[in-house]
Design an enzyme around this catalytic site. Structure first.
Site, mmCIF file in Angstrom:
data_model
loop_
_atom_site.group_PDB
_atom_site.id
_atom_site.type_symbol
_atom_site.label_atom_id
_atom_site.label_comp_id
_atom_site.label_asym_id
_atom_site.label_seq_id
_atom_site.Cartn_x
_atom_site.Cartn_y
_atom_site.Cartn_z
ATOM 1 N N GLY A 294 -55.383 42.536 27.475
ATOM 2 C CA GLY A 294 -54.839 41.955 28.703
ATOM 3 C C GLY A 294 -55.006 42.870 29.895
ATOM 4 N N GLY B 293 -56.136 48.101 24.181
ATOM 5 C CA GLY B 293 -55.268 49.137 24.741
ATOM 6 C C GLY B 293 -54.056 49.502 23.915
ATOM 7 N N GLU C 155 -64.550 45.953 22.562
ATOM 8 C CA GLU C 155 -64.998 46.282 23.925
ATOM 9 C C GLU C 155 -66.493 46.079 24.171
ATOM 10 O OE1 GLU C 155 -61.024 47.907 23.530
ATOM 11 O OE2 GLU C 155 -62.784 48.023 22.226
ATOM 12 N N ASP D 1 -62.345 52.670 23.970
ATOM 13 C CA ASP D 1 -61.745 53.763 24.742
ATOM 14 C C ASP D 1 -60.397 54.153 24.120
ATOM 15 O OD1 ASP D 1 -60.615 51.330 25.455
ATOM 16 O OD2 ASP D 1 -60.304 51.870 27.548
#
Length: 344
Positions: free
Chosen positions: A34, A83, A106, A114
């Site tokens: 998000g 995330g 990703e 990441d």
């Protein structure tokens, strides 16, 4: 949310009454990304620095979690993507359930794994981390446990009892916490078609030096046998952003030789370049195609792997050429726990 989490983790480190941290999701997912669509919106508005500064805060929070002085129990019930993995996988104890579904998708968004993923993916068995990171592979709870992303597996119906037992134990001793979770844990069976049964072929193909060689090795295997896993893995790689694949492979390979701090500093350089879009604007295009318009038909540019030179890849790993821009500065950590150095 990132800023609030960072505040809470820092406050817990200073509070002697806090023995351990339990992190869980609210609702059906633990986390479902998000954040990237908000970053893409900033970039589209011509403000790449606002997008990159979000990642600056997030990566700082990831580092604080990874180096925290108090043990953390992450309860990964439901979707664990993007995330939120950075707030949980860096914790000492990671509890998967029958509802867990992990992915770092990703490369399909024009980004790269990441949140310190180059650290933890590179420490999975063999070259399983390259497979998970490049193909955006989805892993269930049993697979998370098998590969080391999870430390325990507990049925979701037992989670309230587990939390109760952890609170009652009131201990910072990792051995006490581990044995408490063990009381509720089991070792689930892997599904017959699980990628965890294919470690030999994954190591054979994903150990190759370049993306081109990885895809060729997979295609050679697919020519010799009919295997839906092989064809879907090849398809995932061919649908992903070619630029993302190139930088992601290098990032995971460099992560094998770096601690969590160096991984996050390097990943921040990479995400700053992604946000600037000098080499490729694939991140904005991927977010458009997957998250906004949802046509699932991104137009990558460069459109093929062969068009991406080593110099183009090198740029993502270089210092950003902007007088007003700084590398990621990580906070000093006085209570660096020994387990944070060699987890997974």
């Amino acid at each position: 949310m990132v800023v609030r989490l960072l505040e809470l983790f820092l406050a817990c480190a200073e509070d002697s009454s806090v023995k351990l941290i339990i992190l869980k999701g609210k609702g059906r997912a633990f986390c479902a990304g998000g954040d990237v669509s908000a970053a893409a919106h900033d970039i589209n508005q011509g403000n790449w620095k606002a997008a990159a500064n979000y990642f600056r805060k997030e990566f700082t929070m990831n580092y604080v979690v990874a180096t925290h002085s108090k043990p953390q129990v992450s309860i990964l019930n439901g979707i664990v993507m993007g995330g939120g993995a950075g707030a949980s996988i860096h914790g000492r104890f990671r509890v998967a359930t029958e509802n867990s579904l992990f992915a770092m998708p990703e490369t399909a968004l024009g980004l790269f794994p990441d949140i310190g993923a180059s650290y933890f993916l590179s420490r999975l068995p063999g070259f399983f981390g390259e497979y998970v990171g490049l193909a955006g592979a989805r892993l269930d709870g049993a697979e998370m446990l098998a590969c080391g992303l999870a430390t325990h597996f507990v049925h979701s119906e037992k989670l309230p009892l587990l939390e109760e037992a952890l609170v009652k134990a009131d201990s910072s001793d990792p051995a006490v916490i581990s044995s408490t979770i063990d009381e509720f844990s089991l070792t689930p069976n892997l599904k017959k078609n699980s990628a965890c049964h294919r470690l030999n072929i994954i190591n054979k193909c994903f150990s190759r030096r370049t993306i081109e060689e990885i895809i060729m090795a997979l295609e050679r295997e697919a020519a010799d046998r009919k295997d839906d896993w092989l064809s879907s893995t090849i398809q995932s790689l061919k649908k992903a952003s070619p630029t993302s694949l190139k930088i992601s492979l290098r990032s995971i390979r460099e992560g094998r030789l770096q601690g969590i701090g160096k991984c996050l500093v390097r990943e921040f350089r990479m995400v700053s370049h992604v946000s600037r879009g000098e080499v490729s604007k694939d991140f904005v295009e991927g977010c458009r195609a997957i998250l906004l318009d949802k046509d699932r038909n991104p137009k990558w540019n460069p459109s093929n792997i062969e068009s991406i030179s080593d110099e183009m890849v090198d740029l993502y790993f270089s210092k950003v050429n902007d007088d007003d821009w700084e590398d990621l500065k990580l906070p000093a950590r006085s209570n660096f726990p020994s387990y944070a150095i060699a987890k997974l």
